[in-house]
Design an enzyme around this catalytic site. Structure first.
Site, mmCIF file in Angstrom:
data_model
loop_
_atom_site.group_PDB
_atom_site.id
_atom_site.type_symbol
_atom_site.label_atom_id
_atom_site.label_comp_id
_atom_site.label_asym_id
_atom_site.label_seq_id
_atom_site.Cartn_x
_atom_site.Cartn_y
_atom_site.Cartn_z
ATOM 1 C CE LYS A 272 -1.931 11.079 3.400
ATOM 2 N NZ LYS A 272 -2.582 10.218 2.409
ATOM 3 C CB THR B 135 -9.864 5.690 -1.363
ATOM 4 O OG1 THR B 135 -9.369 5.937 -0.044
ATOM 5 C CG2 THR B 135 -9.283 4.400 -1.883
ATOM 6 C CE LYS C 279 -5.802 14.350 0.341
ATOM 7 N NZ LYS C 279 -6.001 13.124 -0.391
ATOM 8 N NE ARG C 280 -3.541 10.281 10.274
ATOM 9 C CZ ARG C 280 -3.350 9.367 11.228
ATOM 10 N NH1 ARG C 280 -4.218 8.381 11.375
ATOM 11 N NH2 ARG C 280 -2.329 9.444 12.046
ATOM 12 C CG HIS D 252 -2.087 -0.894 1.122
ATOM 13 N ND1 HIS D 252 -3.270 -0.576 0.502
ATOM 14 C CD2 HIS D 252 -2.220 -2.157 1.556
ATOM 15 C CE1 HIS D 252 -4.095 -1.599 0.576
ATOM 16 N NE2 HIS D 252 -3.475 -2.581 1.211
ATOM 17 C CE LYS E 109 -13.686 6.712 0.424
ATOM 18 N NZ LYS E 109 -12.788 6.664 1.590
HETATM 19 C C1 GLS Z 1 -2.314 3.856 2.026
HETATM 20 C C2 GLS Z 1 -1.903 4.838 0.925
HETATM 21 O O1 GLS Z 1 -1.161 5.881 1.476
HETATM 22 C C3 GLS Z 1 -3.088 5.376 0.101
HETATM 23 O O2 GLS Z 1 -2.609 6.100 -0.995
HETATM 24 C C4 GLS Z 1 -3.956 4.231 -0.386
HETATM 25 O O3 GLS Z 1 -5.091 4.729 -1.048
HETATM 26 C C5 GLS Z 1 -4.373 3.367 0.799
HETATM 27 C C6 GLS Z 1 -5.195 2.166 0.381
HETATM 28 O O4 GLS Z 1 -4.534 1.438 -0.591
HETATM 29 O O5 GLS Z 1 -3.219 2.864 1.488
HETATM 30 N N1 GLS Z 1 -1.170 3.209 2.581
HETATM 31 C C7 GLS Z 1 -1.081 3.407 3.912
HETATM 32 O O6 GLS Z 1 -0.205 2.941 4.648
HETATM 33 N N2 GLS Z 1 -2.078 4.180 4.325
HETATM 34 C C8 GLS Z 1 -2.868 4.474 3.267
HETATM 35 O O7 GLS Z 1 -3.882 5.123 3.314
#
Ligand code: GLS
Length: 808
Positions: free
Chosen positions: A539, A641, A533-534, A347, A645
């Site tokens: 980011k 994601t 987002k986080r 991921h 959305k």
């Molecule tokens: C993450 C990625 O940072 C995201 O880009 C991704 O959409 C998500 C789901 O695949 O996985 N990896 C992570 O460690 N946290 C995330 O949100």
């Protein structure tokens, strides 16, 4: 799962009476909520049982999705929707003088995840059930979910999230299905001539108790299971845990979720958590498999196990441990089954997220697991010796320099490794995991992420959903690709106006939430520019902030400089130990204070940072967004994601060519998205040639110069420390994420956004085309691809898709 309004009212009143001895008018919100949950649960419990039985009866291959995070949010509305009860229950409640929205607000979010990774796992759970696929979740039932965020003087404060205070009404404890997990101590092997007898000395015996939650499929009479494990002291062992501290040692195991996203903290408790839920899950799978007298040499024909990121990578070794030590299979036979059963998703390529655990630490957590990993590593090296050069072997082996590389274990021990967007998979294949791609090309594949369209459109945005129904009918509710029918109406002025009206309705709703939470008044006529987002440097919330400061300074200089009023909306939690991210939060909050309280700016610019961003808040923000900020440094965001959305809800995306943004652009076309910034190749070039000099941009761009100075010269008050920290990260530390390099392009793009917004007809048309193309990012399709290409599972033959098609 049929239900009529009259039956619902009867059932509801009966249960309220039985449970609380109360009438509707005397019940408190929590009592109403708990009663409603009881009615809903009783509505699907029979189907839940039948679904499970049908798997057994039909001997269906099942997948178990192992994830250390699940982030379902609230379940009430989404269950009602999936059961086909939503309208009936809403109307029934109304007849009793009650309001579904209000009751739903009582539910505490199940926040057992950090962000995208955990939310994806929950979207997949919904889709597996909705596709009638035999898919189960396996994770941890943390006592405390992701921390509650508060702002005090602009600083993030973390409070415990005690989500279980009123109990969790959706889950069922299945004490009878508990398993014992052994940890620590020492392990002894004795060769009895046929196999190794394994004995443990001084190990802790921990009872893993499963809590099962039904995952209701959409209108298909199908309910899957998400199983979360809780750590307890076995009755037989109580004597060994005489003090409160002793007991706490066990209970702490499943106490807290580690609040880091795309990062890992190398703490032993985390490693213990990883082994705990992995072992409990694998043991219960094998125990269940054996119940029906099927040979373990064929288990991979019946079971698939998915390793969601590296946290459950010990699945490989634990599966081997049981096949070897308890079932006495030969190594080669066990290994073949293991590799064929396991699959792995990566991921992120962020180096800090790729888990490496010290050998010594693993030895204290589970010495036998370490031994097995050492043997896997030894055999891997042996097999490649003579076939690959020594450097290659050293780079790819599992144990190196006293550290166990979990991604290597997952890749070597599984038959499939996938990335989560095209660009991300390409980076894995060509760069980060290139050696493994060379070794096992057939194992690599891409599965672009998807979202639960039901939750993010049908539940979150009923107004827009109804407009869509009136235009193209309701087929899209079953197959979201049908949303593409909307594209035909891109010149239908009446529809475009309705889309605009739905957006405005949601903006008014959000404006109310903002007023309640922050006291800030925002106008729904302004453009709502959203970044949720986080909080992470890659980011680039900071890039957004620099642009806001620019707009502010421009307005101070020339009050007529800006034509389109904007409200910038942020939602983001920072990991408690991530100092820099917390400094950015403080700076955003102080800029918000400055801007929102400046009477000369009134009505033109507002900045809102909503506290405690999570799934439920997202459901309110996303439908109201005009602009979606997806501005990470190219290569850093694996997929994203929220980008999907937001487009689904008709927000236009301002984006870099990163993660799934690229695929969004390919679907909507260049004219319906705002792209800027460095490309992947340009970022990789800078990272290798080291020719980037952030100070050049500061020195040569007077606008940027003025903005950065505002962080250190008192223009933005109360950030003496944080302002310098940010200034230094950009200029002294040379701006790791190329914020200054992308700034001019970002500003120019934002000007284009404003120009476009002035032409509302054009804007609404772009929104429509975004909605029309968002159906391609459905998690239903994503899990179908996993099912066919990776897990080889098929839908339950007894599923009736569209079983309830008269109501939604
Ligand atoms: C993450 C990625 O940072 C995201 O880009 C991704 O959409 C998500 C789901 O695949 O996985 N990896 C992570 O460690 N946290 C995330 O949100």
């Amino acid at each position: 799962m049929k239900m009529t309004k009259e039956n619902f009212i009867h059932e509801f009143k009966k249960r309220l009476g039985e449970r609380y001895a109360l009438d509707v008018k005397d019940a408190a919100p929590i009592e109403l909520y708990q009663t409603l949950v009881a009615v809903v649960k009783s509505g699907y419990s029979d189907i839940w049982r039948k679904t499970w039985k049908s798997y057994v009866k039909n001997d269906q291959k099942q997948v178990y999705y192992f994830s250390i995070e699940f982030l379902p949010g609230r379940l009430l509305k989404s269950n009602l929707l999936n059961m086909g009860w939503y309208d009936v229950v809403e109307a029934g409640l109304k007849d009793m003088g009650l309001d579904l929205d209000q009751i739903s607000e009582t539910e505490v979010d199940m926040a057992l995840g950090n962000g995208g990774l955990g939310r994806l796992a929950s979207c997949f759970m919904d889709s597996l059930a909705s596709e009638g696929l035999p898919g189960n979740g396996n994770g941890i039932r943390y006592k405390y979910g992701l921390f509650k965020q508060k702002f005090v003087d602009g600083y993030q404060i973390e409070l415990p999230n005690e989500w279980l205070t009123d109990g969790n009404n959706w889950s069922v404890a299945r004490t009878s299905k508990a398993v014992d997990v052994l940890m620590g101590g020492q392990v002894h092997l004795h060769d009895n001539g046929k196999y190794y007898e394994v004995t443990y000395e001084g190990a802790d015996l921990i009872k893993a108790v499963p809590y099962d939650t039904g995952i209701v499929g959409y209108h298909n009479d199908h309910v899957n299971t998400m199983r979360l494990w809780d750590a307890q002291i076995p009755a037989s062992e109580e004597i060994n845990y005489p003090t409160i501290e002793d007991r706490r040692r066990v209970e702490d195991l499943t106490s807290v979720l580690y609040p880091d996203d795309s990062n890992y903290e190398g703490r032993i408790l985390r490693l213990k958590q990883e082994y705990f839920f992995t072992s409990a899950g694998i043991q219960s799978i094998i125990r269940h498999y054996k119940k029906y007298d099927r040979p373990l040499t064929e288990i991979s024909d019946h079971i698939a196990i998915h390793i969601n990121d590296t946290h459950p990578a010990m699945c490989v070794a634990e599966f081997m441990r049981i096949l070897l030590d308890e079932e006495h299979l030969d190594w080669d036979v066990a290994w073949k089954q293991t590799v064929q059963t396991m699959s792995y998703t990566n991921h992120t390529i962020m180096a800090e997220a790729l888990e490496k655990w010290p050998v010594d630490m693993l030895a204290t957590v589970q010495p036998r697991i370490l031994q097995i990993i050492e043997e896997i590593d030894r055999r891997y090296v042996e097999e490649l010796t003579g076939k690959k050069d020594e450097d290659f072997i050293e780079r790819t082996r599992i144990i190196k320099d006293g550290m166990v590389k979990m991604a290597h274990l997952a890749i070597i021990g599984s038959h499939s490794t996938n990335g989560v967007a095209k660009l991300h998979t390409e980076l894995l294949e060509n760069d980060v995991l290139h050696d493994f791609y060379e070794l096992y090309p057939e194992r690599f594949n891409n599965k672009t992420n998807g979202i639960a369209i039901r939750r993010w459109l049908q539940v979150a945005n009923p107004t827009l959903s109804k407009t869509i129904d009136q235009t193209i009918g309701t087929k899209w509710r079953f197959d979201s690709k049908e949303l593409h029918q909307l594209a035909k109406y891109d010149d239908d002025q009446a529809l475009l106006e309705k889309i605009g009206a739905a957006k405005r309705f949601n903006k008014v709703r959000l404006a109310k939430v903002i007023k309640e939470q922050t006291g800030i008044e925002v106008s729904p006529d302004a453009l709502f520019d959203v970044q949720i987002k986080r909080l992470h440097a890659y980011k680039r919330q900071l890039l957004n902030l620099l642009h806001i400061v620019k707009l502010y300074l421009d307005l101070k200089e020339d009050p007529n400089s800006q034509q389109v009023p904007r409200v910038f909306i942020f939602g983001a939690k920072a990991a408690p130990s991530y100092h820099y991210a917390k400094s950015i939060i403080k700076c955003i909050n102080e800029v918000a204070n400055l801007v929102n309280n400046d009477p000369t700016i009134e009505g033109k610019l507002k900045v809102v940072f909503l506290e405690n961003y999570g799934v439920s808040l997202a459901e309110k923000i996303i439908p109201a967004a005009d602009v979606s900020e997806q501005i990470s440094t190219a290569t850093k965001e694996a997929s994203g994601t929220s980008n999907m959305k937001l487009m689904l809800n008709g927000a236009l995306t301002v984006a870099t060519l990163d993660g799934a943004n690229i695929e969004i652009k390919d679907y909507v076309g260049d004219d319906n998205i705002f792209i800027f910034g460095l490309t992947k190749d340009e970022v990789l070039a800078y990272e290798t040639n080291h020719q980037y000099r952030a100070a050049d941009y500061y020195e040569n761009d007077p606008v940027l110069h003025r903005i950065l100075d505002a962080f250190v010269d008192g223009t933005i008050p109360n950030i003496e420390v944080e302002g310098h920290e940010i200034y230094d990260s950009l200029l002294r530390a040379n701006d790791e994420y190329f914020v200054l390099r992308d700034f001019a392009g970002y500003v120019a793009t934002q000007e284009r956004v404003s120009q476009t917004y002035l032409d509302q007809a054009k804007w609404n048309k772009m929104c429509l085309l975004n909605i029309a193309n968002a159906g391609y990012f459905s998690a239903d399709d994503t899990v179908e691809k996993y099912a066919t290409d990776i897990w080889q599972i098929k839908p339950n033959v007894e599923v009736q898709k569209g079983a309830i098609d008269d109501v939604y």
